[in-house]
Design a protein around this motif. Structure first.
Motif, PDB file in Angstrom:
ATOM      1  N   UNK A 203       0.824  -1.207   0.000  1.00 20.78           N
ATOM      2  CA  UNK A 203       0.000   0.000   0.000  1.00 20.78           C
ATOM      3  C   UNK A 203       0.859   1.259   0.000  1.00 20.78           C
ATOM      4  N   UNK A 204       2.127   1.110  -0.383  1.00 21.17           N
ATOM      5  CA  UNK A 204       3.049   2.242  -0.334  1.00 21.17           C
ATOM      6  C   UNK A 204       2.561   3.415  -1.191  1.00 21.17           C
TER       7      UNK A 204
ATOM      8  N   UNK B 177      -0.485   4.103  -2.055  1.00 23.31           N
ATOM      9  CA  UNK B 177      -1.665   4.722  -1.460  1.00 23.31           C
ATOM     10  C   UNK B 177      -1.253   5.717  -0.368  1.00 23.31           C
ATOM     11  N   UNK B 178      -0.241   5.322   0.426  1.00 28.79           N
ATOM     12  CA  UNK B 178       0.219   6.220   1.497  1.00 28.79           C
ATOM     13  C   UNK B 178       0.821   7.475   0.887  1.00 28.79           C
ATOM     14  N   UNK B 179       1.628   7.314  -0.161  1.00 30.38           N
ATOM     15  CA  UNK B 179       2.225   8.476  -0.821  1.00 30.38           C
ATOM     16  C   UNK B 179       1.130   9.383  -1.381  1.00 30.38           C
TER      17      UNK B 179
ATOM     18  N   UNK C 211      -1.914   9.607  -0.270  1.00 27.15           N
ATOM     19  CA  UNK C 211      -2.601  10.243   0.862  1.00 27.15           C
ATOM     20  C   UNK C 211      -1.801  11.435   1.370  1.00 27.15           C
ATOM     21  N   UNK C 212      -0.474  11.290   1.412  1.00 21.02           N
ATOM     22  CA  UNK C 212       0.361  12.415   1.855  1.00 21.02           C
ATOM     23  C   UNK C 212       0.254  13.580   0.869  1.00 21.02           C
TER      24      UNK C 212
ATOM     25  N   UNK D  20      -2.314  14.286  -0.967  1.00 22.27           N
ATOM     26  CA  UNK D  20      -3.630  14.911  -0.775  1.00 22.27           C
ATOM     27  C   UNK D  20      -3.604  15.854   0.430  1.00 22.27           C
ATOM     28  N   UNK D  21      -2.911  15.405   1.487  1.00 24.57           N
ATOM     29  CA  UNK D  21      -2.808  16.273   2.678  1.00 24.57           C
ATOM     30  C   UNK D  21      -2.036  17.553   2.343  1.00 24.57           C
TER      31      UNK D  21
ATOM     32  N   UNK E 190       4.082  18.173   5.410  1.00 29.07           N
ATOM     33  CA  UNK E 190       4.742  16.856   5.358  1.00 29.07           C
ATOM     34  C   UNK E 190       6.252  17.044   5.280  1.00 29.07           C
TER      35      UNK E 190
END
Lengths: 318, 249
Positions: free
Chosen positions: A293-294, A296-298, A300-301, A303-304, A313
């Motif tokens: 899920x790497x 997806x995490x990237x 998500x970051x 998007x933040x 970040x």
């Protein structure tokens, strides 16, 4: 020989028809076992498998691995042939002892002494070849393609090319099936969520095992709950990266079941994977947990950062 | 007598609200443990920090909770593709220097407000981050999504707070309270502390009670620049001193 002819000649014989389902199952098993050894793999129901080793970096290793996997899959030592094309390779393998390899460098020379009955022609065409005195492939090779075409039609031309070692046929690559599904019917309708989760986990395990054999991953996941007296409910989602392990599948399916509010006790459960693709597209850092899920995490970051600014970040490496 | 009364109360709750309304911890399937190689593993009852759950490290003042959290974080940077810190303003990256930390896997999210911290933690847990260290307040309405997001992805969520509010205490599955027992002095220099770590809530396995930790600080003044990032020369030791008897339920 046709079955009717055989029955006529031997009326007391018991004829056992091939089990089509079992043949297909074994074929799928062999395809899955050999799938990643070469760019093109073809397996036919009569028990012949071809690997196109052109471009493979170490063909010897592929052949050794093929032998090992076939032995594991079917429990028998395969006969192996290595030749410039599928026709000569099949004949070479047929002449090898179990577990051994017959290697052919000059196809025409190898084929010349072999009987012309090895050609993929029907019984009538083979009889005609015999009448023409063309009893070996070497003899067929000396005839012009147009001459034999005038006798046997288009198959005659192909037969001459095969006998000369030109290999006009191409392999038909096997592709993993695009759909799979697992299903469980309950004796008594179930409303206990833990029981549903337990069953879902087992179904995900079965599907993951099947995906592993096929070298595939699920791009689309659908869960359907069937009731005794009403239409089933379903939930489906397209996933960004193909899911292939039990943990990945159950991570998604389990989360749905945990928040599912079914309108009645569940009588049946299906987990469908309607869209599959090669799981090999994923490049995992196998030593790092959760790497699947790497991305997806990237994302998500990112998007933040879009919402709250880049400075929110900070990477540890920077 | 008490057991009968308890059993009767449990039965009446189940009759009224359903069989899933109340479940004994021992009957639940335990979550997957993440073996952090810290004394915390022994306190959870499953051999590691629970994945997919919120774990709390609590205690007032200097009691070793942050040191243990940093040790967990450093370990997580080796074990997971992404280890994240949701920082409400008190996290110093150089505090990780004494630990052997893989900085390439570490990301810090600076959250100026609890609302942002809650959203960031939930989003990242849902996305599948391996480890999230919460060092910020999280509003109550984010705790439910955070818990379910972590549960779905299997993320390890560790929150470090002095004293958790009711909502956070309720949302957590595993909580350890730290209390400093003693400073450790060596030749007139403060080299560490002794702290007790007591499991005060455990929803993943029957509570396992209490242990005592010895936290050793790195010795000697040393500017941060002297350290090679990601390599430790004098790691902080967290040593389990002596396990105590399990706490009663």
């Amino acid at each position: 020989m046709a079955l009717r002819q055989a029955e006529h000649l031997c009326p007391h014989a018991t004829f056992v028809l091939p089990d089509e389902e079992a043949v297909t199952r074994i074929r799928e098993l062999i395809c899955a076992a050999l799938y990643d050894l070469a760019p093109v793999v073809e397996v036919r129901n009569e028990g012949v498998a071809w690997l196109d080793l052109e471009g493979v970096v170490s063909p010897g290793e592929s052949i050794r691995e093929m032998r090992r996997r076939l032995l594991k899959a079917i429990g028998r030592e395969p006969r192996l042939g290595l030749a410039p094309g599928p026709f000569s390779a099949r004949l070479a393998a047929a002449r090898a002892r179990p577990g051994r390899l017959v290697q052919v460098s000059d196809a025409r020379e190898f084929l010349a002494p072999l009987p012309s009955r090895e050609l993929p022609l029907d019984a009538e065409q083979l009889e005609r070849l015999d009448l023409l005195g063309l009893r070996t492939l070497g003899a067929v090779a000396t005839v012009g393609p147009r001459e034999l075409e005038s006798q046997l039609g288009r198959d005659g031309r192909r037969a001459v090319l095969l006998a000369r070692g030109f290999e006009p046929d191409e392999l038909t690559p096997w592709r993993p099936p695009m759909f799979t599904s697992a299903h469980r019917q309950f004796g008594e309708p179930v409303e206990d969520r833990e029981a549903l989760l337990f069953v879902a986990r087992a179904l995900c395990g079965d599907l993951a095992e099947e995906l592993g054999l096929r070298g595939a991953g699920a791009k689309h996941v659908r869960v359907r709950m069937g009731f005794e007296a009403s239409e089933p409910e379903q939930r489906a989602s397209i996933v960004r990266h193909p899911l292939s392990s039990q943990a990945e599948l159950f991570g998604l399916v389990g989360s749905w079941i945990k928040e599912w509010q079914p309108r009645a006790p569940i009588a049946e459960m299906w987990i469908d994977l309607p869209v599959l693709e090669g799981a090999g597209r994923r490049q995992l850092r196998l030593w790092a947990g959760g790497d699947g899920s790497s991305e997806e995490v990237t994302a998500a970051l990112e998007r933040l950062q879009e919402r709250f600014g880049d400075e929110i970040v900070v990477s540890g490496a920077s | 007598m008490q057991e009968i009364a308890l059993e009767s109360a449990i039965n009446s709750i189940r009759v009224r609200f359903g069989s899933q309304a109340l479940t004994r911890a021992a009957e639940l399937p335990p979550p997957r443990p993440w073996r952090s190689a810290t004394p915390l593993d022994g306190l959870t009852g499953i051999g590691g920090v629970p994945q997919g759950r919120i774990s709390l490290l609590t205690g007032s003042g200097t009691c070793g909770k942050l040191t243990l959290a940093l040790a967990l974080l450093a370990r997580a940077t080796h074990d997971f593709a992404h280890a994240l810190v949701i920082d409400g303003g008190g996290f110093d990256l150089s505090a990780l220097t004494p630990f052997s930390c893989e900085l390439g896997a570490l990301t810090v999210v600076r959250a100026p407000a609890p609302e942002i911290a809650g959203e960031a933690a939930t989003t990242l847990a849902r996305a599948g981050a391996g480890f999230v260290l919460l060092m910020s307040d999280v509003p109550e309405h984010w705790l439910g999504p955070l818990e379910s997001g972590a549960n779905r992805s299997g993320a390890v969520i560790v929150d470090v707070v002095d004293a958790p509010d009711r909502a956070l205490a309720h949302a957590s599955s595993f909580s350890v309270a730290f209390a400093r027992n003693d400073w450790i002095w060596d030749r007139g220099q403060l080299v560490g502390l002794r702290a007790s770590a007591r499991c005060v809530k455990n929803r993943v396995a029957p509570p396992l009670g209490e242990t005592e930790l010895e936290v050793r600080y790195p010795l000697g003044p040393r500017p941060v620049d002297d350290y090679t990032l990601g390599v430790t020369e004098s790691p902080i030791h967290i040593v389990e001193v002596r396990p105590r008897v399990s706490a009663a339920v």
